[in-house]
Motif scaffolding. Structure first.
Motif, PDB file in Angstrom:
ATOM      1  N   HIS A  21      77.869 -35.208  70.538  1.00 17.25           N
ATOM      2  CA  HIS A  21      76.538 -35.623  70.120  1.00 17.25           C
ATOM      3  C   HIS A  21      76.118 -34.781  68.916  1.00 17.25           C
ATOM      4  O   HIS A  21      76.443 -33.596  68.829  1.00 17.25           O
ATOM      5  CB  HIS A  21      75.531 -35.460  71.262  1.00 17.25           C
ATOM      6  N   ARG A  22      75.384 -35.394  68.018  1.00 18.05           N
ATOM      7  CA  ARG A  22      75.056 -34.716  66.770  1.00 18.05           C
ATOM      8  C   ARG A  22      74.047 -33.591  66.935  1.00 18.05           C
ATOM      9  O   ARG A  22      73.991 -32.693  66.090  1.00 18.05           O
ATOM     10  CB  ARG A  22      74.578 -35.733  65.730  1.00 18.05           C
ATOM     11  N   LEU A  23      73.243 -33.596  67.971  1.00 21.25           N
ATOM     12  CA  LEU A  23      72.366 -32.450  68.229  1.00 21.25           C
ATOM     13  C   LEU A  23      73.096 -31.495  69.147  1.00 21.25           C
ATOM     14  O   LEU A  23      73.448 -31.842  70.276  1.00 21.25           O
ATOM     15  CB  LEU A  23      71.045 -32.861  68.867  1.00 21.25           C
ATOM     16  N   GLY A  24      73.328 -30.288  68.644  1.00 17.77           N
ATOM     17  CA  GLY A  24      73.997 -29.270  69.430  1.00 17.77           C
ATOM     18  C   GLY A  24      73.061 -28.145  69.826  1.00 17.77           C
ATOM     19  O   GLY A  24      71.837 -28.274  69.766  1.00 17.77           O
ATOM     20  N   PHE A  25      73.645 -27.031  70.220  1.00 18.54           N
ATOM     21  CA  PHE A  25      72.884 -25.858  70.649  1.00 18.54           C
ATOM     22  C   PHE A  25      73.434 -24.623  69.969  1.00 18.54           C
ATOM     23  O   PHE A  25      74.642 -24.339  70.040  1.00 18.54           O
ATOM     24  CB  PHE A  25      72.981 -25.699  72.169  1.00 18.54           C
ATOM     25  N   GLY A  26      72.565 -23.871  69.284  1.00 17.63           N
ATOM     26  CA  GLY A  26      72.953 -22.617  68.672  1.00 17.63           C
ATOM     27  C   GLY A  26      72.684 -21.464  69.621  1.00 17.63           C
ATOM     28  O   GLY A  26      71.561 -21.279  70.090  1.00 17.63           O
ATOM     29  N   ALA A  27      73.720 -20.671  69.910  1.00 16.50           N
ATOM     30  CA  ALA A  27      73.629 -19.659  70.965  1.00 16.50           C
ATOM     31  C   ALA A  27      73.385 -18.252  70.432  1.00 16.50           C
ATOM     32  O   ALA A  27      73.668 -17.272  71.129  1.00 16.50           O
ATOM     33  CB  ALA A  27      74.895 -19.677  71.813  1.00 16.50           C
ATOM     34  N   MET A  28      72.839 -18.119  69.239  1.00 13.44           N
ATOM     35  CA  MET A  28      72.547 -16.791  68.701  1.00 13.44           C
ATOM     36  C   MET A  28      71.433 -16.104  69.478  1.00 13.44           C
ATOM     37  O   MET A  28      71.451 -14.889  69.693  1.00 13.44           O
ATOM     38  CB  MET A  28      72.168 -16.898  67.224  1.00 13.44           C
ATOM     39  N   ARG A  29      70.439 -16.885  69.928  1.00  9.03           N
ATOM     40  CA  ARG A  29      69.232 -16.313  70.518  1.00  9.03           C
ATOM     41  C   ARG A  29      69.378 -15.906  71.979  1.00  9.03           C
ATOM     42  O   ARG A  29      68.425 -15.379  72.561  1.00  9.03           O
ATOM     43  CB  ARG A  29      68.076 -17.313  70.389  1.00  9.03           C
ATOM     44  N   ILE A  30      70.540 -16.119  72.583  1.00  6.34           N
ATOM     45  CA  ILE A  30      70.691 -15.711  73.977  1.00  6.34           C
ATOM     46  C   ILE A  30      71.102 -14.240  74.081  1.00  6.34           C
ATOM     47  O   ILE A  30      71.404 -13.750  75.169  1.00  6.34           O
ATOM     48  CB  ILE A  30      71.688 -16.595  74.743  1.00  6.34           C
ATOM     49  N   THR A  31      71.094 -13.532  72.959  1.00  9.66           N
ATOM     50  CA  THR A  31      71.415 -12.110  72.946  1.00  9.66           C
ATOM     51  C   THR A  31      70.126 -11.292  73.067  1.00  9.66           C
ATOM     52  O   THR A  31      69.061 -11.821  73.344  1.00  9.66           O
ATOM     53  CB  THR A  31      72.147 -11.753  71.652  1.00  9.66           C
ATOM     54  N   GLY A  32      70.240  -9.988  72.804  1.00 12.31           N
ATOM     55  CA  GLY A  32      69.075  -9.124  72.850  1.00 12.31           C
ATOM     56  C   GLY A  32      68.216  -9.246  71.609  1.00 12.31           C
ATOM     57  O   GLY A  32      68.485 -10.051  70.713  1.00 12.31           O
ATOM     58  N   GLU A  33      67.175  -8.432  71.552  1.00  8.01           N
ATOM     59  CA  GLU A  33      66.248  -8.454  70.422  1.00  8.01           C
ATOM     60  C   GLU A  33      66.983  -8.169  69.120  1.00  8.01           C
ATOM     61  O   GLU A  33      67.865  -7.300  69.075  1.00  8.01           O
ATOM     62  CB  GLU A  33      65.142  -7.423  70.646  1.00  8.01           C
ATOM     63  N   ASP A  34      66.640  -8.920  68.084  1.00  4.28           N
ATOM     64  CA  ASP A  34      67.278  -8.780  66.765  1.00  4.28           C
ATOM     65  C   ASP A  34      68.768  -9.098  66.804  1.00  4.28           C
ATOM     66  O   ASP A  34      69.546  -8.634  65.968  1.00  4.28           O
ATOM     67  CB  ASP A  34      67.071  -7.385  66.187  1.00  4.28           C
ATOM     68  N   ILE A  35      69.172  -9.866  67.783  1.00  8.96           N
ATOM     69  CA  ILE A  35      70.570 -10.327  67.930  1.00  8.96           C
ATOM     70  C   ILE A  35      71.493  -9.136  68.154  1.00  8.96           C
ATOM     71  O   ILE A  35      72.655  -9.122  67.713  1.00  8.96           O
ATOM     72  CB  ILE A  35      71.034 -11.165  66.698  1.00  8.96           C
ATOM     73  N   ILE A  36      71.001  -8.113  68.820  1.00 15.02           N
ATOM     74  CA  ILE A  36      71.780  -6.917  69.125  1.00 15.02           C
ATOM     75  C   ILE A  36      71.721  -6.648  70.625  1.00 15.02           C
ATOM     76  O   ILE A  36      70.643  -6.637  71.228  1.00 15.02           O
ATOM     77  CB  ILE A  36      71.246  -5.688  68.356  1.00 15.02           C
ATOM     78  N   GLY A  37      72.886  -6.462  71.230  1.00 16.11           N
ATOM     79  CA  GLY A  37      72.938  -6.132  72.643  1.00 16.11           C
ATOM     80  C   GLY A  37      72.697  -7.328  73.552  1.00 16.11           C
ATOM     81  O   GLY A  37      72.582  -8.471  73.105  1.00 16.11           O
TER      82      GLY A  37
END
Length: 286
Positions: A21-37
């Motif tokens: 499907h053309r709408l996917g999911f970006g999984a960057m935000r399932i990490t910690g604050e500021d994409i660290i940890g």
């Protein structure tokens, strides 16, 4: 999260031999604050990934630098390596605790990273492996050649590039069949217009990162609010619906760590904009 599951009603696109499907999911935000940890609540992060799949999302995008390593690990723990979900990841950026994104396209590094990504994703092969960003210290051709070799050797099924110019895309395509391009593109930022046009001509998937950036939405807030009111929708849903209308090769991957927010994004696939609304939005930043 609603009692009734929202269904992904976006059209489909072929990435290699896989239909998504053309709408996917970006999984960057399932990490910690500021994409660290790691996130504060890993159980919720894994649930968001599983719920995306339950909603019919079968394209999930991540990178080894998200966390770093955290996003890939959580995806592997949440869903493993299902046949009906294409998990795309990226290599070519280092991440440090100061929040810097450092380009690193050394071939030996990329070869090391594909092994770590396979382990974290609990996969036998990477469905789509993308070069995250060209590195001024490493010849672009050498980095891309490594991705091509990894495909030939069976470590990855398909190869993509990210943050590239039209010239770099042409260079990459001389070395390997490029399945996707991931560049910044949204309602207000059309800087990759030329790259998108190539993707349209060559039937290459175009994955716009920052597809619904808040600051960019604010630039056209009045227009978005007007159209959103007509459809009982949100600004973000209108912006996503416009991207899906913008090109048949467009594969938006809005990200979130919240299940309700995820459902709101998927619900944008059920929004039908009129030709006039699409035109007004298209002309807003052209």
């Amino acid at each position: 999260m609603s009692d009734e599951t929202i269904t992904n009603e976006s059209d489909t696109f072929e990435i290699g031999d896989t239909t998504v499907h053309r709408l996917g999911f970006g999984a960057m935000r399932i990490t910690g604050e500021d994409i660290i940890g790691a996130p504060d609540d890993e159980d919720t992060a894994r649930e968001v990934v599983r719920h995306a799949v339950d909603c019919g999302v079968d394209l999930i995008d991540t990178a080894d630098s998200y966390g770093p390593a955290v996003s890939e690990r959580l995806i592997g723990e949440a869903i493993g390596d299902p046949d009906d979900v294409l998990v795309a990841t990226k290599a070519g950026l280092l991440r440090n605790d100061d929040g810097d994104w450092i380009a690193h396209g050394d071939p030996d590094y990329i070869r090391n990273q594909v092994l770590t990504s396979l382990d974290r994703l609990q996969a036998d092969t990477i469905d789509l492996y993308q070069f995250h960003r060209p590195d001024d210290d490493t010849p672009f051709e050498d980095s891309v050649a490594t991705f091509a070799e990894l495909k030939d050797e069976g470590f990855v099924d398909e190869v993509g590039v990210s943050n590239v110019s039209a010239e770099q895309l042409d260079q990459a395509r001389e070395q390997v069949e490029v399945a996707t391009v991931q560049n910044r593109y949204n309602l207000n930022d059309r800087g990759s217009r030329e790259v998108l046009e190539i993707c349209e001509d060559e039937d290459i998937g175009f994955i716009p990162w920052a597809p619904i950036d808040g600051d960019d939405l604010d630039e056209h807030g009045d227009l978005l609010d007007e159209i959103a009111d007509e459809h009982d929708a949100t600004r973000r849903q209108v912006a996503l619906a416009w991207l899906l209308e913008r090109a048949d090769v467009m594969l938006p991957i809005p990200g979130t760590s919240d299940p309700d927010h995820l459902e709101s994004n998927v619900a944008a696939t059920q929004l039908s904009l009129s030709d006039d609304e699409v035109q007004r939005l298209t002309e807003a930043a052209d």
